[in-house]
Design a protein around this motif. Structure first.
Motif, mmCIF file in Angstrom:
data_model
loop_
_atom_site.group_PDB
_atom_site.id
_atom_site.type_symbol
_atom_site.label_atom_id
_atom_site.label_comp_id
_atom_site.label_asym_id
_atom_site.label_seq_id
_atom_site.Cartn_x
_atom_site.Cartn_y
_atom_site.Cartn_z
ATOM 1 N N SER A 38 3.318 -0.230 -10.075
ATOM 2 C CA SER A 38 4.254 -0.674 -10.373
ATOM 3 C C SER A 38 4.823 -1.424 -11.501
ATOM 4 O O SER A 38 6.271 -1.622 -11.843
ATOM 5 C CB SER A 38 4.713 -1.385 -9.129
ATOM 6 O OG SER A 38 3.346 -2.424 -9.242
ATOM 7 N N TRP B 39 -1.615 0.571 -6.625
ATOM 8 C CA TRP B 39 -0.576 0.781 -6.501
ATOM 9 C C TRP B 39 0.648 -0.289 -7.432
ATOM 10 O O TRP B 39 1.838 -0.691 -8.267
ATOM 11 C CB TRP B 39 -0.213 -0.501 -5.046
ATOM 12 C CG TRP B 39 1.510 -0.652 -5.902
ATOM 13 C CD1 TRP B 39 2.182 0.349 -4.610
ATOM 14 C CD2 TRP B 39 1.925 -1.982 -4.851
ATOM 15 N NE1 TRP B 39 3.466 0.035 -4.352
ATOM 16 C CE2 TRP B 39 3.431 -0.975 -4.954
ATOM 17 C CE3 TRP B 39 1.650 -2.966 -5.421
ATOM 18 C CZ2 TRP B 39 4.396 -2.150 -5.243
ATOM 19 C CZ3 TRP B 39 2.895 -4.252 -6.062
ATOM 20 C CH2 TRP B 39 3.802 -3.754 -5.066
ATOM 21 N N TRP B 40 -0.131 -1.685 -7.754
ATOM 22 C CA TRP B 40 0.030 -2.401 -8.845
ATOM 23 C C TRP B 40 0.218 -2.350 -10.376
ATOM 24 O O TRP B 40 0.866 -2.301 -11.454
ATOM 25 C CB TRP B 40 -0.754 -4.328 -9.302
ATOM 26 C CG TRP B 40 -0.557 -4.887 -10.273
ATOM 27 C CD1 TRP B 40 -0.896 -5.341 -11.278
ATOM 28 C CD2 TRP B 40 0.102 -6.394 -9.292
ATOM 29 N NE1 TRP B 40 -0.332 -6.625 -10.823
ATOM 30 C CE2 TRP B 40 0.698 -6.626 -10.721
ATOM 31 C CE3 TRP B 40 1.060 -6.496 -8.396
ATOM 32 C CZ2 TRP B 40 1.349 -8.092 -10.596
ATOM 33 C CZ3 TRP B 40 1.824 -7.639 -7.912
ATOM 34 C CH2 TRP B 40 2.061 -8.365 -9.434
ATOM 35 N N ARG C 23 9.376 -1.809 -11.941
ATOM 36 C CA ARG C 23 9.830 -2.486 -10.552
ATOM 37 C C ARG C 23 10.218 -3.279 -10.308
ATOM 38 O O ARG C 23 9.551 -4.142 -11.386
ATOM 39 C CB ARG C 23 9.014 -1.436 -9.734
ATOM 40 C CG ARG C 23 8.865 -0.041 -8.967
ATOM 41 C CD ARG C 23 8.129 -0.428 -7.585
ATOM 42 N NE ARG C 23 8.167 1.106 -7.921
ATOM 43 C CZ ARG C 23 6.641 1.898 -7.237
ATOM 44 N NH1 ARG C 23 5.883 1.170 -6.642
ATOM 45 N NH2 ARG C 23 6.375 3.370 -7.362
ATOM 46 N N ARG D 148 7.479 -6.946 -6.551
ATOM 47 C CA ARG D 148 6.036 -6.963 -7.154
ATOM 48 C C ARG D 148 5.735 -8.235 -6.691
ATOM 49 O O ARG D 148 4.068 -8.281 -6.241
ATOM 50 C CB ARG D 148 5.793 -6.593 -8.390
ATOM 51 C CG ARG D 148 4.538 -5.968 -9.024
ATOM 52 C CD ARG D 148 4.706 -5.535 -10.410
ATOM 53 N NE ARG D 148 5.531 -6.121 -11.102
ATOM 54 C CZ ARG D 148 6.337 -6.435 -12.342
ATOM 55 N NH1 ARG D 148 6.772 -4.844 -12.207
ATOM 56 N NH2 ARG D 148 6.341 -7.023 -12.907
#
Length: 92
Positions: free
Chosen positions: A31, A27-28, A36, A41
């Motif tokens: 993003s 996910w990191w 984002r 974040r």
């Protein structure tokens, strides 16, 4: 409900403790590539880190508890349910 000393609970927490950092890393990475909001974040990164640490601590507790049987049930761990043990007595 899963028993405190059951292998199913141990496996469930172990899988979650292993999968959570992988999910967080994926996910990191996505993003960062999607650019984002850095505040969102950062908060999500902290959330992933804290939950990952809690899962690691829970896994350690379960492994040690299964080995040495400090607590054999949820009632041993948290105590009896007050609603179940409290009774109203009338005087008279």
């Amino acid at each position: 409900m899963l028993a405190l000393t059951s292998n199913a609970l141990l496996i469930l927490v172990a899988v979650a403790a292993i999968a959570w950092p992988v999910i967080g890393t994926v996910w990191w990475h996505r993003s960062v590539r999607a650019r984002r909001s850095s505040v969102g974040r950062t908060l999500a990164g902290w959330l992933f880190a804290v939950v990952g640490q809690l899962l690691a601590i829970a896994l350690t507790f379960l492994v040690v508890n299964n080995e040495f049987a400090f607590y054999t049930s949820w009632t041993d761990l948290f105590g009896p349910n007050v609603a179940e043990t409290t009774s109203i007595r009338s005087q008279g």
